[in-house]
Design a protein around this motif. Structure first.
Motif, PDB file in Angstrom:
ATOM      1  N   ASN A   1       0.560  -1.119   0.059  1.00  0.00           N
ATOM      2  CA  ASN A   1       0.205   0.117   0.097  1.00  0.00           C
ATOM      3  C   ASN A   1       0.977   1.404   0.137  1.00  0.00           C
ATOM      4  O   ASN A   1       0.455   2.204   0.617  1.00  0.00           O
ATOM      5  N   ASP A   2       2.116   1.103  -0.447  1.00  0.00           N
ATOM      6  CA  ASP A   2       3.145   2.160  -0.479  1.00  0.00           C
ATOM      7  C   ASP A   2       3.345   2.856  -1.841  1.00  0.00           C
ATOM      8  O   ASP A   2       2.949   2.061  -2.992  1.00  0.00           O
ATOM      9  N   LYS A   3       3.637   4.037  -1.905  1.00  0.00           N
ATOM     10  CA  LYS A   3       4.090   4.611  -3.089  1.00  0.00           C
ATOM     11  C   LYS A   3       5.624   4.334  -3.405  1.00  0.00           C
ATOM     12  O   LYS A   3       6.375   4.199  -2.326  1.00  0.00           O
ATOM     13  N   ALA A   4       6.131   4.187  -4.549  1.00  0.00           N
ATOM     14  CA  ALA A   4       7.563   4.123  -4.578  1.00  0.00           C
ATOM     15  C   ALA A   4       8.440   5.067  -3.964  1.00  0.00           C
ATOM     16  O   ALA A   4       8.160   6.202  -4.412  1.00  0.00           O
ATOM     17  N   SER A   5       9.343   4.664  -3.293  1.00  0.00           N
ATOM     18  CA  SER A   5      10.265   5.627  -2.612  1.00  0.00           C
ATOM     19  C   SER A   5      11.712   5.950  -3.752  1.00  0.00           C
ATOM     20  O   SER A   5      11.815   5.471  -4.564  1.00  0.00           O
ATOM     21  N   TRP A   6      12.054   6.937  -3.246  1.00  0.00           N
ATOM     22  CA  TRP A   6      13.167   7.563  -3.940  1.00  0.00           C
ATOM     23  C   TRP A   6      14.399   8.110  -2.686  1.00  0.00           C
ATOM     24  O   TRP A   6      13.732   8.873  -2.201  1.00  0.00           O
TER      25      TRP A   6
END
Length: 159
Positions: A138-143
């Protein structure tokens, strides 16, 4: 006016375009750039190297001096990608390309400023190391990226 606390989200960050020296690309944050910003946190770090100056005259009490200072800044947040073209956020794409460069080519400029500053703190020479990218169900992709200064800092007026 007395000093006041300021919002970390209002700080500004920009990378110099290694293909076009002197041109800066600013990261989108809550106050700057256009569209949705991807940076959610930053950390400025310091690293010191000291030398031992203890002598017999120190009477058993350790003595030392700072001899070198290193600075780095880590940006973390969300990886931004255009749904139609597949292109990454311009600043993130530039950082990812710069992080692939080696030797002298690995160095380019980086600058940042706090809200209300009239000058940028400029690292004319810095190198870039990408962090992990990912996420859970349930996450957005990290950077993330760590920017490390090479040599002294300078300043430049904010236009």
């Amino acid at each position: 006016m007395a000093p006041i606390k300021y919002n970390a989200r209002d700080c500004r960050f920009a990378v110099e375009d290694f293909n076009n020296p002197g041109t800066w690309l600013e990261f989108r944050t809550s106050q700057n750039g256009s569209g949705e910003g991807g940076i959610t946190t930053f950390t400025k770090s310091y690293e010191y190297e000291t030398t031992d100056t203890t002598t017999f005259g120190s009477q058993g009490q350790a003595e030392s001096q700072n001899m070198q200072i290193g600075k780095s800044l880590t940006l973390e947040g969300l990886r931004l990608k255009d749904e139609v073209t597949g292109a990454l956020d311009p600043a993130q794409a530039l950082i990812e390309a710069q992080a692939e460069r080696l030797g002298n080519a690995s160095l380019c400029g980086f600058r940042f400023a706090a809200p209300g500053d009239t000058t940028w703190e400029v690292w004319p020479k810095a190198h870039f190391q990408l962090g992990d990218t990912g996420g859970g169900n349930n996450d957005k992709a990290s950077w993330s990226v760590t920017v490390t200064r090479s040599g002294p800092s300078t300043t430049a007026a904010i236009a």
